[in-house]
Scaffold this active site. Structure first.
Site, PDB file in Angstrom:
ATOM      1  N   GLY A 117       0.846  -1.206   0.000  1.00 49.96           N
ATOM      2  CA  GLY A 117       0.000   0.000   0.000  1.00 49.96           C
ATOM      3  C   GLY A 117       0.869   1.239   0.000  1.00 49.96           C
ATOM      4  O   GLY A 117       1.381   1.665   1.041  1.00 49.96           O
ATOM      5  N   ALA A 138       0.061   7.553   1.558  1.00 50.06           N
ATOM      6  CA  ALA A 138       0.747   8.546   2.396  1.00 50.06           C
ATOM      7  C   ALA A 138       1.746   7.883   3.347  1.00 50.06           C
ATOM      8  O   ALA A 138       2.945   8.201   3.330  1.00 50.06           O
ATOM      9  CB  ALA A 138      -0.296   9.350   3.171  1.00 50.06           C
ATOM     10  N   GLY A 197       2.658   4.558   3.581  1.00 51.27           N
ATOM     11  CA  GLY A 197       3.551   3.630   2.876  1.00 51.27           C
ATOM     12  C   GLY A 197       4.625   4.380   2.098  1.00 51.27           C
ATOM     13  O   GLY A 197       5.792   3.980   2.073  1.00 51.27           O
ATOM     14  N   LYS A 227      -4.588   6.254  21.093  1.00 47.99           N
ATOM     15  CA  LYS A 227      -4.756   7.045  19.869  1.00 47.99           C
ATOM     16  C   LYS A 227      -6.222   6.996  19.412  1.00 47.99           C
ATOM     17  O   LYS A 227      -6.800   8.003  19.022  1.00 47.99           O
ATOM     18  CB  LYS A 227      -3.835   6.543  18.750  1.00 47.99           C
ATOM     19  CG  LYS A 227      -4.006   7.404  17.494  1.00 47.99           C
ATOM     20  CD  LYS A 227      -2.983   7.182  16.422  1.00 47.99           C
ATOM     21  CE  LYS A 227      -3.194   8.219  15.308  1.00 47.99           C
ATOM     22  NZ  LYS A 227      -2.435   7.968  14.110  1.00 47.99           N
TER      23      LYS A 227
HETATM   24  N1  NDP Z   1      -1.934   9.682   6.363  1.00 48.76           N
HETATM   25  C1  NDP Z   1      -1.654   9.880   7.659  1.00 48.76           C
HETATM   26  O1  NDP Z   1      -1.119  10.942   8.033  1.00 48.76           O
HETATM   27  C2  NDP Z   1      -1.920   8.835   8.653  1.00 48.76           C
HETATM   28  C3  NDP Z   1      -2.538   7.645   8.326  1.00 48.76           C
HETATM   29  N2  NDP Z   1      -2.692   6.671   9.290  1.00 48.76           N
HETATM   30  C4  NDP Z   1      -3.307   5.390   8.961  1.00 48.76           C
HETATM   31  O2  NDP Z   1      -2.409   4.674   8.099  1.00 48.76           O
HETATM   32  C5  NDP Z   1      -3.153   3.815   7.219  1.00 48.76           C
HETATM   33  C6  NDP Z   1      -2.782   4.158   5.781  1.00 48.76           C
HETATM   34  O3  NDP Z   1      -3.277   5.471   5.542  1.00 48.76           O
HETATM   35  P1  NDP Z   1      -2.781   6.408   4.368  1.00 48.76           P
HETATM   36  O4  NDP Z   1      -1.400   6.087   3.999  1.00 48.76           O
HETATM   37  O5  NDP Z   1      -3.127   7.792   4.775  1.00 48.76           O
HETATM   38  O6  NDP Z   1      -3.771   5.941   3.203  1.00 48.76           O
HETATM   39  P2  NDP Z   1      -3.687   6.252   1.643  1.00 48.76           P
HETATM   40  O7  NDP Z   1      -5.079   6.171   1.135  1.00 48.76           O
HETATM   41  O8  NDP Z   1      -2.876   7.469   1.394  1.00 48.76           O
HETATM   42  O9  NDP Z   1      -2.837   5.025   1.090  1.00 48.76           O
HETATM   43  C7  NDP Z   1      -3.324   3.727   0.988  1.00 48.76           C
HETATM   44  C8  NDP Z   1      -2.625   3.091  -0.192  1.00 48.76           C
HETATM   45  O10 NDP Z   1      -3.010   1.732  -0.244  1.00 48.76           O
HETATM   46  C9  NDP Z   1      -3.328   1.433  -1.577  1.00 48.76           C
HETATM   47  N3  NDP Z   1      -4.286   0.336  -1.636  1.00 48.76           N
HETATM   48  C10 NDP Z   1      -5.582   0.379  -1.247  1.00 48.76           C
HETATM   49  N4  NDP Z   1      -6.139  -0.810  -1.454  1.00 48.76           N
HETATM   50  C11 NDP Z   1      -5.176  -1.602  -1.965  1.00 48.76           C
HETATM   51  C12 NDP Z   1      -5.152  -2.941  -2.371  1.00 48.76           C
HETATM   52  N5  NDP Z   1      -6.249  -3.708  -2.265  1.00 48.76           N
HETATM   53  N6  NDP Z   1      -4.005  -3.440  -2.879  1.00 48.76           N
HETATM   54  C13 NDP Z   1      -2.903  -2.658  -2.986  1.00 48.76           C
HETATM   55  N7  NDP Z   1      -2.855  -1.366  -2.590  1.00 48.76           N
HETATM   56  C14 NDP Z   1      -3.990  -0.863  -2.092  1.00 48.76           C
HETATM   57  C15 NDP Z   1      -3.930   2.699  -2.135  1.00 48.76           C
HETATM   58  O11 NDP Z   1      -3.906   2.644  -3.528  1.00 48.76           O
HETATM   59  P3  NDP Z   1      -5.073   3.320  -4.442  1.00 48.76           P
HETATM   60  O12 NDP Z   1      -4.720   4.770  -4.452  1.00 48.76           O
HETATM   61  O13 NDP Z   1      -4.913   2.606  -5.726  1.00 48.76           O
HETATM   62  O14 NDP Z   1      -6.378   3.031  -3.745  1.00 48.76           O
HETATM   63  C16 NDP Z   1      -3.001   3.735  -1.520  1.00 48.76           C
HETATM   64  O15 NDP Z   1      -1.855   3.888  -2.307  1.00 48.76           O
HETATM   65  C17 NDP Z   1      -4.631   4.081   7.544  1.00 48.76           C
HETATM   66  O16 NDP Z   1      -5.086   3.123   8.470  1.00 48.76           O
HETATM   67  C18 NDP Z   1      -4.609   5.481   8.183  1.00 48.76           C
HETATM   68  O17 NDP Z   1      -5.703   5.683   9.025  1.00 48.76           O
HETATM   69  C19 NDP Z   1      -2.215   6.826  10.557  1.00 48.76           C
HETATM   70  C20 NDP Z   1      -1.606   7.986  10.918  1.00 48.76           C
HETATM   71  C21 NDP Z   1      -1.460   9.100  10.044  1.00 48.76           C
HETATM   72  C1  KPL Z   2      -7.123  12.982  14.131  1.00 45.54           C
HETATM   73  C2  KPL Z   2      -5.778  12.441  13.708  1.00 45.54           C
HETATM   74  C3  KPL Z   2      -5.031  13.438  12.860  1.00 45.54           C
HETATM   75  C4  KPL Z   2      -4.883  12.268  14.943  1.00 45.54           C
HETATM   76  O1  KPL Z   2      -5.494  11.979  16.099  1.00 45.54           O
HETATM   77  C5  KPL Z   2      -5.976  11.158  12.997  1.00 45.54           C
HETATM   78  O2  KPL Z   2      -5.630  10.131  13.512  1.00 45.54           O
HETATM   79  C6  KPL Z   2      -6.640  11.089  11.673  1.00 45.54           C
HETATM   80  O3  KPL Z   2      -6.820  12.074  10.986  1.00 45.54           O
HETATM   81  O4  KPL Z   2      -6.976   9.940  11.305  1.00 45.54           O
END
Ligand code: NDP
Ligand code: KPL
Length: 334
Positions: free
Chosen positions: A7, A10, A12, A210
């Site tokens: 994945g 953001a 990853g 969290k």
């Molecule tokens: N962003 C942040 O600041 C924070 C995020 N998190 C948590 O981290 C986790 C990841 O979030 P985030 O990085 O923001 O999410 P994103 O949506 O930015 O990234 C998820 C990635 O996974 C890919 N993906 C989705 N489904 C599949 C699949 N079936 N096979 C392969 N790749 C796939 C997406 O591709 P596609 O675009 O093709 O769908 C996308 O590139 C979440 O649980 C989020 O809540 C926690 C703290 C902070």
């Molecule tokens: C609210 C926040 C930024 C941190 O607690 C968060 O976890 C989210 O946006 O999913």
């Protein structure tokens, strides 16, 4: 060490860029669609620093949408949204050998939450996350190490990721502590890559803390479209959030995850993020499924099993679910 990031959004992308810059591991990624095509054509673009002084770096990365192309790994980092886990479970097998560690880097209650948690009755189940045990079968509890990512990153477009704020990653074994060889290796890897890693005594307690802060602001932002500051500025909304949090704290106390903080003090932590758009609001605005089950559904699963009354959290779930269903961002039949 062979490390695959499953994945490349953001989180990853941030992990991949930092690990690629350090160059100590044999890195690859599972990506799909336009993200995969961009990685193949242009590599991963990573932006860091304040907008007026932002630096952009590009990293070549081995990527595929087919796990069989990458083979068995030492570590697989799961950084999809939790809503993608059933698809991941169906496809991940070629990346996993008996000694592969699965690093779970997602928000909310994970499928392995009760594994290793002292004093948790065996009968507790997370029906909203893993109704038929598919995740547990494909992503074995014994191979999981947990994290909590206290940082923020944004996916600016396919293969383009920005580090927004924060740098802290808490790491821990589901059975407690970080003394195992696999945990030490992962902490060293992430520390070398520039993250502030923190060992957890009990990773489920850090996940719960969290969750206590984000299980209300996320769905409320998704419904209202409001940024965090405006949500907290509304006294009725903030009081509703506090009532949900007191219920959640009562649930936590029943499963050994006590929180000794006042909701108002926790609101102050969220307030420091300013006029931020939560991840769930970003998903709604992008037309993506929301992580409601990992953040709220699982809390209700637990509350109902330990017989804690949670009327405010039920209201939060009902309204959030209905809103998401009207937008086609939550299943109709769960
Ligand atoms: N962003 C942040 O600041 C924070 C995020 N998190 C948590 O981290 C986790 C990841 O979030 P985030 O990085 O923001 O999410 P994103 O949506 O930015 O990234 C998820 C990635 O996974 C890919 N993906 C989705 N489904 C599949 C699949 N079936 N096979 C392969 N790749 C796939 C997406 O591709 P596609 O675009 O093709 O769908 C996308 O590139 C979440 O649980 C989020 O809540 C926690 C703290 C902070
Ligand atoms: C609210 C926040 C930024 C941190 O607690 C968060 O976890 C989210 O946006 O999913």
């Amino acid at each position: 060490m062979k490390v695959c990031i499953y994945g490349l959004g953001a989180i990853g992308g941030l992990l991949a860029a930092r690990l690629a810059a350090r160059g100590e591991v044999q890195l690859s990624a599972i990506a799909r669609g336009t993200t995969l095509q961009t990685l193949r054509d242009h590599g991963l673009s990573f932006i860091e620093g304040p907008p007026d002084q932002a630096q952009q770096q590009r990293y070549d990365l081995r990527a595929s949408d087919n796990p069989a192309d990458l083979g068995v790994q030492d570590v697989v980092i799961l950084s999809v949204k939790t809503t993608a886990l059933p698809d991941v479970a169906a496809r991940i097998a070629p990346l996993l050998g008996p000694d592969t560690t699965i690093l779970s880097a997602m928000n909310g209650v994970p499928w392995w939450f009760f594994h290793g948690l002292p004093g948790t009755p065996e009968r507790l189940q997370l029906k909203s996350l893993d109704p038929d045990g598919t995740l547990a079968a494909a992503l074995p509890y014994s191979q999981v190490v947990g994290t909590v990512t206290h940082l923020s990153a944004a996916n600016m477009g396919p293969g383009v990721v920005r580090h927004v704020a924060g740098n802290r990653i808490i790491i821990g074994e589901p059975g407690g502590g970080t003394s195992t060889a696999r945990c030490q290796a992962i902490m060293h890897m992430l520390q070398s890559a520039g993250f502030d890693t923190e060992p957890s005594k009990q990773i489920q307690a850090d996940i719960w803390y969290k969750l206590w802060g984000n299980m209300t602001v996320n769905p409320i932002s998704a419904i209202t479209g409001a940024t965090g500051d405006r949500i907290l500025d509304d006294d009725y909304v903030r009081d509703f959030m506090s009532r949900c949090m007191l219920e959640a704290a009562a649930v936590g106390a029943r499963i050994g995850l006590r929180i000794d903080q006042d909701p108002e003090d926790r609101h102050q932590v969220t307030r420091q993020l300013g006029a931020f758009r939560t991840s769930m609001l970003q998903d709604v605005q992008a037309g993506k499924s929301i992580e409601l089950d990992a953040l709220v559904g699982a809390m209700l699963d637990i509350a109902h099993q330990v017989n804690v009354s949670v009327p405010n959290i039920e209201t939060l779930m009902g309204i959030s679910r209905l809103h998401a269903r009207t937008l086609g961002l939550y299943p109709l039949d769960s």
